[in-house]
Design an enzyme around this catalytic site. Structure first.
Site, short mmCIF file in Angstrom:
data_model
loop_
_atom_site.label_atom_id
_atom_site.label_comp_id
_atom_site.label_asym_id
_atom_site.label_seq_id
_atom_site.Cartn_x
_atom_site.Cartn_y
_atom_site.Cartn_z
N LYS A 86 5.23 0.02 5.01
CA LYS A 86 3.96 -0.44 5.59
C LYS A 86 3.60 -1.83 5.06
O LYS A 86 3.41 -2.03 3.86
CB LYS A 86 2.85 0.56 5.26
CG LYS A 86 1.53 0.21 5.91
CD LYS A 86 0.64 1.40 5.97
CE LYS A 86 -0.69 1.09 6.61
NZ LYS A 86 -1.55 2.27 6.68
N CYS A 117 -1.69 -1.79 -0.19
CA CYS A 117 -3.08 -1.38 -0.41
C CYS A 117 -3.84 -2.48 -1.15
O CYS A 117 -3.46 -2.84 -2.27
CB CYS A 117 -3.17 -0.08 -1.20
SG CYS A 117 -4.90 0.44 -1.41
N GLY A 146 -10.47 -1.43 11.92
CA GLY A 146 -11.25 -1.11 13.11
C GLY A 146 -11.00 -2.12 14.22
O GLY A 146 -10.21 -3.07 14.06
N SER A 199 -13.04 0.28 0.15
CA SER A 199 -12.38 0.09 -1.14
C SER A 199 -12.21 1.46 -1.79
O SER A 199 -12.55 1.66 -2.96
CB SER A 199 -13.20 -0.85 -2.04
OG SER A 199 -14.51 -0.32 -2.23
N VAL A 200 -11.71 2.42 -0.99
CA VAL A 200 -11.59 3.81 -1.48
C VAL A 200 -10.66 3.88 -2.69
O VAL A 200 -10.94 4.58 -3.66
CB VAL A 200 -11.12 4.73 -0.33
CG1 VAL A 200 -10.77 6.11 -0.87
CG2 VAL A 200 -12.20 4.84 0.74
N ASN A 209 -1.76 -2.97 7.49
CA ASN A 209 -2.76 -2.39 6.60
C ASN A 209 -4.03 -3.24 6.74
O ASN A 209 -4.10 -4.11 7.61
CB ASN A 209 -2.23 -2.38 5.16
CG ASN A 209 -2.84 -1.23 4.35
OD1 ASN A 209 -4.04 -0.97 4.44
ND2 ASN A 209 -2.02 -0.56 3.57
C1 LIG Z 1 -11.04 4.53 4.61
C2 LIG Z 1 -9.62 4.06 4.76
C3 LIG Z 1 -8.63 4.52 3.88
C4 LIG Z 1 -7.31 4.10 4.00
N1 LIG Z 1 -6.36 4.60 3.15
C5 LIG Z 1 -5.06 4.22 3.30
C6 LIG Z 1 -4.04 4.77 2.47
O1 LIG Z 1 -4.29 5.65 1.64
N2 LIG Z 1 -2.77 4.34 2.63
C7 LIG Z 1 -2.43 3.39 3.59
O2 LIG Z 1 -1.27 3.02 3.71
N3 LIG Z 1 -3.39 2.87 4.41
C8 LIG Z 1 -4.68 3.27 4.29
N4 LIG Z 1 -5.63 2.75 5.13
C9 LIG Z 1 -5.23 1.77 6.18
C10 LIG Z 1 -5.01 2.44 7.54
O3 LIG Z 1 -3.98 3.41 7.49
C11 LIG Z 1 -4.67 1.40 8.62
O4 LIG Z 1 -3.51 0.69 8.26
C12 LIG Z 1 -5.79 0.37 8.83
O5 LIG Z 1 -7.06 0.97 8.67
C13 LIG Z 1 -5.72 -0.31 10.20
O6 LIG Z 1 -5.88 0.63 11.26
P1 LIG Z 1 -7.31 0.93 11.96
O7 LIG Z 1 -7.94 -0.39 12.28
O8 LIG Z 1 -6.98 1.75 13.16
O9 LIG Z 1 -8.12 1.70 10.97
C14 LIG Z 1 -6.96 3.17 5.03
C15 LIG Z 1 -7.96 2.71 5.92
C16 LIG Z 1 -9.26 3.15 5.80
C17 LIG Z 1 -10.28 2.66 6.77
#
Ligand SMILES: Cc1cc2nc3c(=O)[nH]c(=O)nc-3n(C[C@H](O)[C@H](O)[C@H](O)COP(=O)(O)O)c2cc1C
Length: 306
Positions: free
Chosen positions: A167, A131, A219, A72-73, A194
């Site tokens: 996205k 988001c 993940g 929840s950044v 996302n």
């Molecule tokens: C810590 C964190 C911060 C994220 N910040 C953003 C962001 O600023 N903008 C965005 O579009 N997606 C953000 N995401 C989503 C990722 O870009 C991605 O869509 C999502 O984590 C799924 O991919 P993954 O399973 O490989 O992490 C964030 C994900 C994580 C884990």
């Protein structure tokens, strides 16, 4: 065993290989740049940018889950102007495509940011309408087709020649409905998924682990959901797709491409293994090579459904 060409086209942008790093999991590349040459990557999608600097949400804002994390950044970032002044010149030292990820409070704010980033010369703009961790904008735009279309139209009107990739959120009943609305509004590409909204609770304190109570799940745990959604969207619209959600190795990346993605983004696994994007690239090359393909892009949409 063939030696496949690894370059792919994403909305007219040539990536030297199909591996991008996902927004929010790679910062602006400075830390990871200490591990390897960032020019090894196909593209870098930077931390989500907003019109003004944001501190993000209060901690704790990361919680581990089986094969994933909740976050929840809340879009902590220095703001679009500071990005253009200080971070973009750093990234431009490398031979890698730079994708700017943006979130606005209003459609107009999305437009203003697109104009600034297009003038600054980014390669691609990723419009985040998904988001789950902010009140304004974000998910509100990504769950209603008419608002998603409005933001897309505004971004396109202000992005000049820079392609616009929207996205999408998985937190909807039918992701193809939003995909179609965004495609009709002129998007050049789509990225998905996302994070999925989730929650963890400490049973002793009875408090949610995250200070915001809920967060977004990402993940390897989310891979099958992401692959299914990429497949559905690929069947519904003809736009190129950047597939993400749980990609961690060559196999998961190949699944994403077979489902319909032109390229993949690697996110959460970078926290555990900074070299993950390199492993994914090499793993994809091995799989395409073993299958005798001339070009890795021949994987895209190649699933054979029963
Ligand atoms: C810590 C964190 C911060 C994220 N910040 C953003 C962001 O600023 N903008 C965005 O579009 N997606 C953000 N995401 C989503 C990722 O870009 C991605 O869509 C999502 O984590 C799924 O991919 P993954 O399973 O490989 O992490 C964030 C994900 C994580 C884990």
């Amino acid at each position: 065993m063939s030696n496949p060409v690894m370059s792919v086209d994403l909305a007219g942008v040539e990536l030297k290989n199909p591996v991008v790093v996902a927004s929010g999991t790679f910062g602006f590349g400075r830390e990871y740049g200490q591990f390897y040459d960032l020019s090894e990557l196909g593209g870098i999608c930077v931390k989500g940018l907003t019109a003004q600097r944001r501190e993000g949400n209060p901690p704790p804002r990361i919680a581990e889950t089986p094969m994933g994390i909740l976050n929840s950044v809340g879009l902590q970032n220095p703001g679009v102007d500071a990005f253009i002044a200080h971070e973009l010149p750093f990234l431009r030292q490398y031979d890698v495509k730079v994708i700017a990820n943006i979130s606005g409070n209003t459609p107009e704010e999305y437009g203003e940011m697109c104009e600034k980033l297009a003038d600054a010369g980014v390669d691609l703009i990723e419009v985040n309408i998904s988001c789950p961790n902010v009140k304004a904008g974000g998910l509100a735009y990504g769950t209603r087709p008419e608002l998603a279309a409005e933001v897309t139209g505004m971004a396109k009107a202000h992005a000049g020649r820079v392609p616009v990739m929207v996205k999408l959120s998985p937190n909807v009943t039918d992701i193809t409905e939003i995909a179609r609305a965004v495609a009709d509004a002129g998007a050049d590409a789509l990225s998905l998924i996302n994070t999925l909204r989730g929650m963890r609770i400490d049973v002793n304190t009875r408090r949610p682990i995250l200070k915001m109570n809920t967060g977004g799940l990402s993940g390897p745990a989310v891979l099958p959901v992401a692959v299914r959604m990429v497949w559905e969207v690929h069947n519904a619209v003809s736009l190129p797709i950047l597939g993400m959600g749980g990609v961690s190795d060559g196999d998961s990346a190949a699944q994403m491409m077979l489902a319909g993605a032109s390229a993949v983004a690697v996110g959460t696994v970078c926290f555990a293994d900074p070299y993950a994007p390199i492993r994914v690239r090499d793993g994809l090359r091995d799989i395409a090579g073993r299958q005798g393909l001339d070009h890795v892009s021949q994987l895209t949409g190649g699933v054979r459904p029963w």
